[in-house]
Write an enzyme that holds these catalytic residues in place. Structure first.
Site, PDB file in Angstrom:
ATOM      1  N   ILE A 129       0.757  -1.171   0.059  1.00  0.00           N
ATOM      2  CA  ILE A 129       0.154   0.103   0.215  1.00  0.00           C
ATOM      3  C   ILE A 129       0.854   1.076  -0.132  1.00  0.00           C
ATOM      4  CG2 ILE A 129      -1.775   1.288   1.163  1.00  0.00           C
ATOM      5  CD1 ILE A 129      -2.808  -1.191   0.164  1.00  0.00           C
ATOM      6  N   ASP A 130       0.928   2.020  -1.167  1.00  0.00           N
ATOM      7  CA  ASP A 130       1.729   3.386  -1.074  1.00  0.00           C
ATOM      8  C   ASP A 130       0.656   4.552  -1.056  1.00  0.00           C
ATOM      9  OD1 ASP A 130       4.043   1.695  -2.007  1.00  0.00           O
ATOM     10  OD2 ASP A 130       3.538   1.935  -4.029  1.00  0.00           O
ATOM     11  N   VAL A 131       0.866   5.361  -0.243  1.00  0.00           N
ATOM     12  CA  VAL A 131       0.372   6.534   0.467  1.00  0.00           C
ATOM     13  C   VAL A 131       0.809   7.663   0.273  1.00  0.00           C
ATOM     14  CG1 VAL A 131      -0.979   7.394   2.234  1.00  0.00           C
ATOM     15  CG2 VAL A 131      -0.959   4.914   1.811  1.00  0.00           C
ATOM     16  N   ARG A 142      -1.724   5.564  -3.542  1.00  0.00           N
ATOM     17  CA  ARG A 142      -0.855   5.867  -5.079  1.00  0.00           C
ATOM     18  C   ARG A 142      -0.704   4.834  -5.638  1.00  0.00           C
ATOM     19  NH1 ARG A 142       3.742   5.803  -7.595  1.00  0.00           N
ATOM     20  NH2 ARG A 142       4.708   7.690  -8.639  1.00  0.00           N
TER      21      ARG A 142
END
Length: 252
Positions: A129-131, A142
């Protein structure tokens, strides 16, 4: 033995290792096998290898290179990049990788996570999970393959993927990637409160004390890139890993 894992996260691009800043400005680090050998000597807990181009280019993992890395690697290895089918995951597991890490395919089809978990066990399935913060400071998920921040409720998406069977979350703060300014502790806290599976914090580590802060914020393990492969203000390439005694002081 430490209660919390400390994991180098290596970025693979065109067969070599690179390090990024905020997912851009790629700096060449060297040959992945040389880095693996150094980490073997340092008795690293675990290693993450991410092919940052595979999903974006719509291609399969480089199985030959992954097999070479897995054969050289003495510690548990997680691989991510280009995995979009059960058969691809099976092939990666068969060459010695312990965990597969998915983002693009998981966001497009959470059913794939369910299939993988049923086939191989949740403990071997990690979702990435890219934030990234928007102009107003709000957290937005993202897409690493698409290259832009998506207007999605990242917590809800993360919970959905965990419910589908993911046994671990790799949480990366894009704004802190390669910046050596400390982890985004608020982001870690929000994620830890939202899911009940192990959470690996990534993005921003500048020292061992940052590891402790991330753990206190709710992370189960910590990962870093620049901290392990670049040194000094000029970002000179130097692959290293802290002594066990130094880690023990902060991560008992």
């Amino acid at each position: 033995m430490l209660k919390h894992r400390v994991i180098p996260a290596l970025l693979l691009r065109e067969g070599g290792l690179v390090k990024t800043r905020k997912f851009g400005k790629h700096k060449y680090i060297g040959d992945p096998l040389n880095a693996i050998r150094i980490f073997n000597e340092k008795e690293v807990d675990e290693l993450v290898l991410l092919d940052i181009d595979a999903s974006r280019q719509g291609r399969e993992p480089d199985y030959e290179l992954i097999e070479s890395v897995a054969a050289e690697c003495f510690m548990p290895l997680g691989y991510g990049g280009g995995i979009s089918t059960v058969e691809q995951a099976r092939r990666i597991f068969s060459i010695g990788v312990e965990k597969v890490i998915l983002q693009t395919s998981a966001l497009e089809n959470s059913g794939l996570i369910r299939e993988l978990a049923e086939r191989f066990g949740s403990q071997s399935i990690v979702v990435s999970i890219d934030v990234k913060r928007d102009w107003f400071g709000r957290y937005r998920m993202r897409s690493s393959a698409k290259g832009y921040a998506k207007s999605l409720n990242w917590i809800a998406v993360m919970q959905k993927l965990v419910a589908a069977g993911a046994g671990e979350v790799l949480l990366n703060a894009v704004d802190r990637d390669g910046m050596r300014m400390g982890y985004d502790l608020r982001l870690i806290q929000l994620a830890a409160e939202a899911v009940d599976v192990p959470l690996i914090a990534l993005g921003g580590a500048s020292g061992i004390s940052d590891f402790a802060l991330a753990i206190n914020a709710g992370a189960s393990a910590v990962a870093a890139g620049s901290f392990f492969v670049l040194q000094g203000s000029h970002r000179a390439v130097l692959i290293t890993y802290p002594e066990y005694a130094d880690l023990e002081k902060f991560l008992r």
